[in-house]
Design a protein around this motif. Structure first.
Motif, mmCIF file in Angstrom:
data_model
loop_
_atom_site.group_PDB
_atom_site.id
_atom_site.type_symbol
_atom_site.label_atom_id
_atom_site.label_comp_id
_atom_site.label_asym_id
_atom_site.label_seq_id
_atom_site.Cartn_x
_atom_site.Cartn_y
_atom_site.Cartn_z
ATOM 1 N N GLN A 1 0.857 -1.180 0.000
ATOM 2 C CA GLN A 1 0.000 0.000 0.000
ATOM 3 C C GLN A 1 0.889 1.224 0.000
ATOM 4 O O GLN A 1 1.870 1.286 0.725
ATOM 5 C CB GLN A 1 -0.885 0.027 1.254
ATOM 6 N N SER B 1 0.893 5.780 -0.500
ATOM 7 C CA SER B 1 0.152 7.031 -0.664
ATOM 8 C C SER B 1 0.973 8.008 -1.479
ATOM 9 O O SER B 1 2.180 8.119 -1.283
ATOM 10 C CB SER B 1 -0.143 7.671 0.700
ATOM 11 N N ASP C 1 0.991 12.045 -2.475
ATOM 12 C CA ASP C 1 0.405 13.369 -2.255
ATOM 13 C C ASP C 1 0.777 14.275 -3.422
ATOM 14 O O ASP C 1 1.962 14.436 -3.714
ATOM 15 C CB ASP C 1 0.991 14.002 -0.981
ATOM 16 N N ALA D 1 -3.093 5.001 -2.778
ATOM 17 C CA ALA D 1 -3.942 6.136 -2.417
ATOM 18 C C ALA D 1 -3.381 7.361 -3.107
ATOM 19 O O ALA D 1 -2.209 7.699 -2.914
ATOM 20 C CB ALA D 1 -3.945 6.328 -0.905
ATOM 21 N N ASN E 1 -3.629 11.201 -3.302
ATOM 22 C CA ASN E 1 -4.156 12.267 -2.449
ATOM 23 C C ASN E 1 -4.027 13.633 -3.095
ATOM 24 O O ASN E 1 -2.932 14.076 -3.418
ATOM 25 C CB ASN E 1 -3.402 12.289 -1.121
ATOM 26 N N PRO F 1 -6.560 13.865 2.703
ATOM 27 C CA PRO F 1 -5.722 12.776 2.198
ATOM 28 C C PRO F 1 -5.900 11.491 2.987
ATOM 29 O O PRO F 1 -6.357 11.525 4.130
ATOM 30 C CB PRO F 1 -4.297 13.313 2.360
ATOM 31 N N TYR G 1 -3.922 8.216 4.557
ATOM 32 C CA TYR G 1 -2.683 7.522 4.890
ATOM 33 C C TYR G 1 -3.076 6.238 5.592
ATOM 34 O O TYR G 1 -3.897 6.268 6.521
ATOM 35 C CB TYR G 1 -1.792 8.398 5.776
ATOM 36 N N TYR H 1 -12.758 4.853 3.602
ATOM 37 C CA TYR H 1 -12.084 3.737 2.935
ATOM 38 C C TYR H 1 -12.452 2.415 3.611
ATOM 39 O O TYR H 1 -12.823 1.439 2.948
ATOM 40 C CB TYR H 1 -10.572 3.975 2.963
ATOM 41 N N TYR I 1 -9.181 12.148 -1.929
ATOM 42 C CA TYR I 1 -8.306 11.021 -2.279
ATOM 43 C C TYR I 1 -9.078 10.041 -3.140
ATOM 44 O O TYR I 1 -10.315 10.077 -3.213
ATOM 45 C CB TYR I 1 -7.860 10.302 -0.993
ATOM 46 N N VAL J 1 -8.537 5.588 -3.831
ATOM 47 C CA VAL J 1 -7.699 4.401 -3.649
ATOM 48 C C VAL J 1 -7.984 3.440 -4.796
ATOM 49 O O VAL J 1 -9.136 3.056 -5.023
ATOM 50 C CB VAL J 1 -7.964 3.702 -2.299
#
Ligand code: NAG
Ligand code: NAG
Ligand code: CU
Length: 633
Positions: free
Chosen positions: A371, A373, A375, A430, A432, A460, A462, A474, A499, A501
Motif C-alpha cells: 500500500q 500514498s 500526495d 492512495a 491524495n 488525504p 494515509y 475507505y 483522495y 484508492v
C-alpha cells in the motif's frame, strides 16, 4: 465429430485474426477556426481518424512525423517537434522480449521519440481479452490538444452478444430501475446504430501557445476553457440516425485537455454498459459525466418520434459551456437549442459512480501486499529552479525528474528512481489531492479497481492514520466490497482536497506512468513512474528515415479511409499469439499434442514459431477438409 469440430475451431482462429495496416501522416496545418494545429493524414479537425481492429488482430501502424521543419524546430524545440503515440487504456501482453510496455509510447520511458522527418512502426497484437473503446494520442508535450489524437475501437463477439442480451432485457422490462439484473441468455438482434462521440474542451489559442504561457516563470496551471467540441466540430452536430435503427450505442470518449464533459439525451435514459474497455452490468442513468481520458458505451432506445436533443456540457472554472447536438432521422430537422442549465440536468453526478458501474466479470482483488500514498500539489508561487516555472509535485518530485536521458526500459535512469511496485502482488495506491481542484488520473499498463473515492474535502488518506475521515470512508467501502466488484477502469476523476484508492495486480512488467491527464498538468510534472518486475530489454525499436513507399505504401491504407486486411497467409503468420489460447481451450486430438508441446517449449524466435505453427495449422485444415470429404459428404 469432436475431431472435426476441434479442427474447424483451429481453422476458424486461423482466418479470424488479421493484420491491420494503418498509416498516420503527422504534419502541421491550420484549422477551420484559424489555429495552428497538428494534422493527421491531411485533416485539420483535431479529432483524428478512427483506428478499428478486432481482438486478436495485429496492428501495424506506421507513423510518419513531419510536424516541424528546420525553422519550427528552432521555435518549438524537440519536445514539441518529436513525437510518440500512446494507446490509452490498451494493456498489452508481454510475449518474451516483446514487453507490452514497448508499445506504450512514452518517450524516454518506453521508446525513443520519433524526431521530425522520421518514422516508426507500432506493431502489436491486440490481446484476445481486450475489447471496447479506447483512444490514441501523442505523449509528447501538448501535441494531442493540437490534434495528435484519435479513436481506437476494438471489436469482439463477446461484446456484440452482450449488447444483444442487454437489448433483450431492455425490451422485456423497459427501463425502470437502475441496475438491470438477470439478463436473458438469448439476445435480440435489434438494429443498433453506433455513434462515436468524442467530446473535448476548446481554446481560442493552440495548445503550444497556451503551453508557452503556463510554462512562463509564474504561469498558472489552468487556462480558462473557452468552448467545446464534438468530434472536432465547434458547432452543434447533427447525427443522422437510420430510419430502421431502434437503438443507438453511443461510444463516448473525452479526448480533451482539461474539462470534464456531461451528456444528456433528452427524454431518454442511458444504459451504461462499458467503463474504459470493461463491460459493465447494465446501469440506467439520466446524465453521463465523462472525465478527461475516460470512455463509456451507452445504449439508448430511440423512439420514432420527434428529433432528439443531446445536451452537451463542457466543464469550465465556473459552470459549463452548453451545446445542443441532434439525433435526427432522415427528413427531420433540428429544433430549438436547450436553454436549461447544464448543472441542473437530471441525475447529474460529478462523483465517480464506483459503486454503480459494476464489471460484468471478475472479482474483488485480494488484500493488497503493498500500500502506498501519493500526495500531489501545485507548487504555489515558488519557481522551481531547474524548471524555470511553477510545477506540480507528487511526494515532492515532478514527473520530469523520473525521465532519464535515454530510455528507461534499457536501464537508463532519471534524477529519481521509479517507484517500485510489488511485482506479481496486489497493490493499493492512495492518490491524495492536496489542492482544491478535481484532476483526472490515468494509469498506464493496467486497469484498476476503484476501491474508494473521497468526497471533496475528505482530506488525504494515509494507511497508518485510521482515525482520518478518508480512512473511515475507505474502511467502510472495503467492508462493502465483500462479494462485490468495484468499478474497474484506467482513468478517474479525483475530487479536490480528497483522495482515491485504486487496487491493481502488478502482473505486467514494465515502467508505467500514473499521471494527471490534464494536458497542462502533465507538462507541469503531475505524475510518477512506477517500476514493475524486470522490465529491462536488450533492444528497443529505433525511429528510421522514412523510405519512399515504406512497407509498400500502396497496400497500406491511411487510417482516414479503411483498413486493409492482408492475405490470409500473412494474417496467419501474425496470429501466432492467438493460437495457444485456442489449443488450450479446445480438446485437441491426442495425436497432435506431442508436436504442439515441443513447439511450445522450444524457445524459438517468434517469427519462425509463427511459421511452424502456420504450416501445422494449414496441414490440419487440409486434414479437416479431407476428413469432411471422406466422412460427411
Ligand atoms: C490543413 O491545413 C493545411 C495548412 O494550412 C492546408 O494546406 C490543408 O489544405 C488543410 N487541409 C484541409 C483538409 O483543409
Ligand atoms: C512492422 O510491420 C511492418 C509491416 O508488416 C514491417 O514492414 C515492419 O518491419 C515491422 N516493424 C517492426 C519493428 O516490427
Ligand atoms: Cu490535473
Amino acid at each position: 465429430m469432436l475431431l472435426r469440430w476441434t479442427l474447424s475451431l483451429l481453422c476458424g482462429a486461423l482466418v479470424s485474426a488479421d493484420t491491420k495496416l494503418y498509416e498516420l501522416d503527422i504534419s502541421k496545418g491550420v484549422s477551420k477556426d484559424g489555429k495552428q494545429v497538428i494534422s493527421l493524414n491531411g485533416k485539420n479537425d483535431t479529432a483524428g481518424p478512427i483506428i478499428r481492429v478486432n481482438s486478436g488482430d495485429t496492428l501495424n501502424l506506421l507513423v510518419n512525423n513531419d510536424i516541424c521543419n528546420a525553422e519550427d524546430r528552432e521555435k518549438y524545440g524537440e519536445s514539441y517537434c518529436d513525437t510518440s503515440i500512446h494507446f490509452h487504456g490498451v494493456v498489452l501482453d508481454n510475449d518474451g522480449e516483446d514487453l507490452g510496455v514497448l508499445h506504450d509510447g512514452v518517450p524516454g520511458v518506453s521508446q525513443y521519440s520519433i524526431p521530425s522527418g522520421m518514422s516508426y512502426w507500432y506493431n502489436f497484437t491486440v490481446p484476445e481479452g481486450l475489447c471496447g473503446t479506447y483512444w490514441y494520442h501523442s505523449h509528447s508535450s501538448v501535441q494531442y490538444g493540437d490534434g495528435l489524437r484519435g479513436i481506437f475501437l476494438v471489436d469482439c463477439d463477446r461484446r456484440q452478444h452482450y449488447i444483444e442480451r442487454v437489448i433483450a432485457k431492455l425490451e422485456a422490462d423497459g427501463t425502470d430501475g437502475s441496475l438491470l439484473d438477470n439478463l436473458p441468455e438469448v439476445g435480440i438482434k435489434a438494429p443498433v446504430q453506433e455513434v462515436v462521440m468524442a467530446v473535448t474542451d476548446w481554446y481560442s489559442k493552440s495548445s503550444v501557445e497556451i503551453l508557452d504561457q503556463v510554462m512562463s516563470p509564474y504561469g498558472g496551471p489552468d487556462p480558462s476553457v473557452e468552448g467545446s467540441m464534438m468530434n472536432g466540430d465547434t458547432d452543434a452536430v447533427k447525427f443522422e440516425v437510420a430510419e430502421d435503427a431502434e437503438y443507438v450505442a453511443l461510444r463516448v470518449i473525452n479526448t480533451g485537455m482539461s474539462g470534464t464533459n456531461v451528456l444528456h439525451v433528452e427524454g431518454h435514459r442511458l444504459c451504461v454498459i462499458e467503463t474504459d474497455g470493461i463491460l459493465t452490468k447494465p446501469y440506467m442513468i439520466d446524465t453521463l459525466s465523462i472525465a478527461v481520458g475516460q470512455r463509456f458505451t451507452v445504449l439508448v432506445k430511440l423512439d420514432k418520434g420527434a428529433p432528439v436533443r443531446v445536451v452537451h456540457g463542457c466543464g469550465k472554472m465556473m459552470g459549463y459551456v452548453a451545446k445542443t447536438h441532434w439525433l435526427l432521422r432522415p427528413g427531420q430537422v433540428a429544433g430549438e437549442d436547450y436553454v436549461g442549465r447544464v448543472g441542473h440536468l437530471p441525475g447529474l453526478d460529478k462523483n465517480e459512480m464506483y459503486k454503480q458501474f459494476v464489471p460484468l466479470e471478475g472479482e474483488l482483488l485480494p488484500e493488497p501486499n503493498q500500500q502506498l500514498s501519493l500526495d500531489y500539489e501545485f507548487d504555489g508561487d515558488q519557481t522551481r529552479e531547474p524548471f524555470g516555472t511553477t510545477m506540480y509535485t507528487v511526494n515532492g518530485d515532478t514527473m520530469q525528474e523520473f525521465m532519464p536521458n535515454g530510455v528507461l526500459v534499457e536501464g537508463a535512469r532519471g534524477a529519481r528512481e521509479p517507484i517500485p511496485l510489488h511485482s506479481g502482488g496486489v497493490v493499493e495506491i492512495a492518490i491524495n489531492s492536496i489542492d482544491h481542484m478535481t484532476h483526472p488520473w490515468h494509469m498506464h499498463g493496467h486497469t484498476f479497481q476503484v476501491v474508494s473515492v473521497g468526497r471533496k474535502r475528505d482530506g488525504p488518506l494515509y494507511f497508518d492514520a485510521p482515525e482520518s475521515p478518508a480512512m473511515k470512508r475507505y474502511l467502510a467501502d472495503i467492508a462493502e466490497w465483500q462479494g462485490r466488484v468495484p468499478m474497474t477502469r484506467d482513468t478517474i476523476n479525483i475530487p479536490g482536497r480528497s483522495y482515491a484508492v485504486i487496487r491493481l495486480r502488478a502482473d505486467n512488467p514494465g515502467f508505467w506512468l500514473l499521471h494527471c491527464h490534464v494536458e497542462w498538468h502533465m507538462a507541469k510534472g503531475l505524475g510518477v513512474v512506477f517500476a514493475e518486475g524486470n522490465a529491462l530489454v536488450s533492444a528497443v525499436s529505433k525511429p528510421f528515415e522514412k523510405q519512399s513507399g515504406a512497407a509498400g505504401a500502396a497496400e497500406t491504407s491511411t487510417a482516414s479511409t479503411a483498413s486493409t486486411a492482408t492475405t490470409p497467409i500473412m494474417s496467419a503468420l501474425r496470429a501466432v499469439s492467438t493460437v495457444p489460447d485456442v489449443m488450450a481451450t479446445s480438446a485437441a486430438p491426442a495425436a497432435s499434442q506431442p508436436q504442439l508441446t515441443s513447439e511450445e517449449t522450444v524457445p524459438v524466435a517468434t517469427a519462425s514459431k509463427g511459421k511452424v505453427l502456420t504450416i501445422y495449422l494449414l496441414i490440419m485444415c487440409a486434414l479437416n477438409l479431407a476428413i469432411w470429404l471422406i466422412f460427411f459428404r
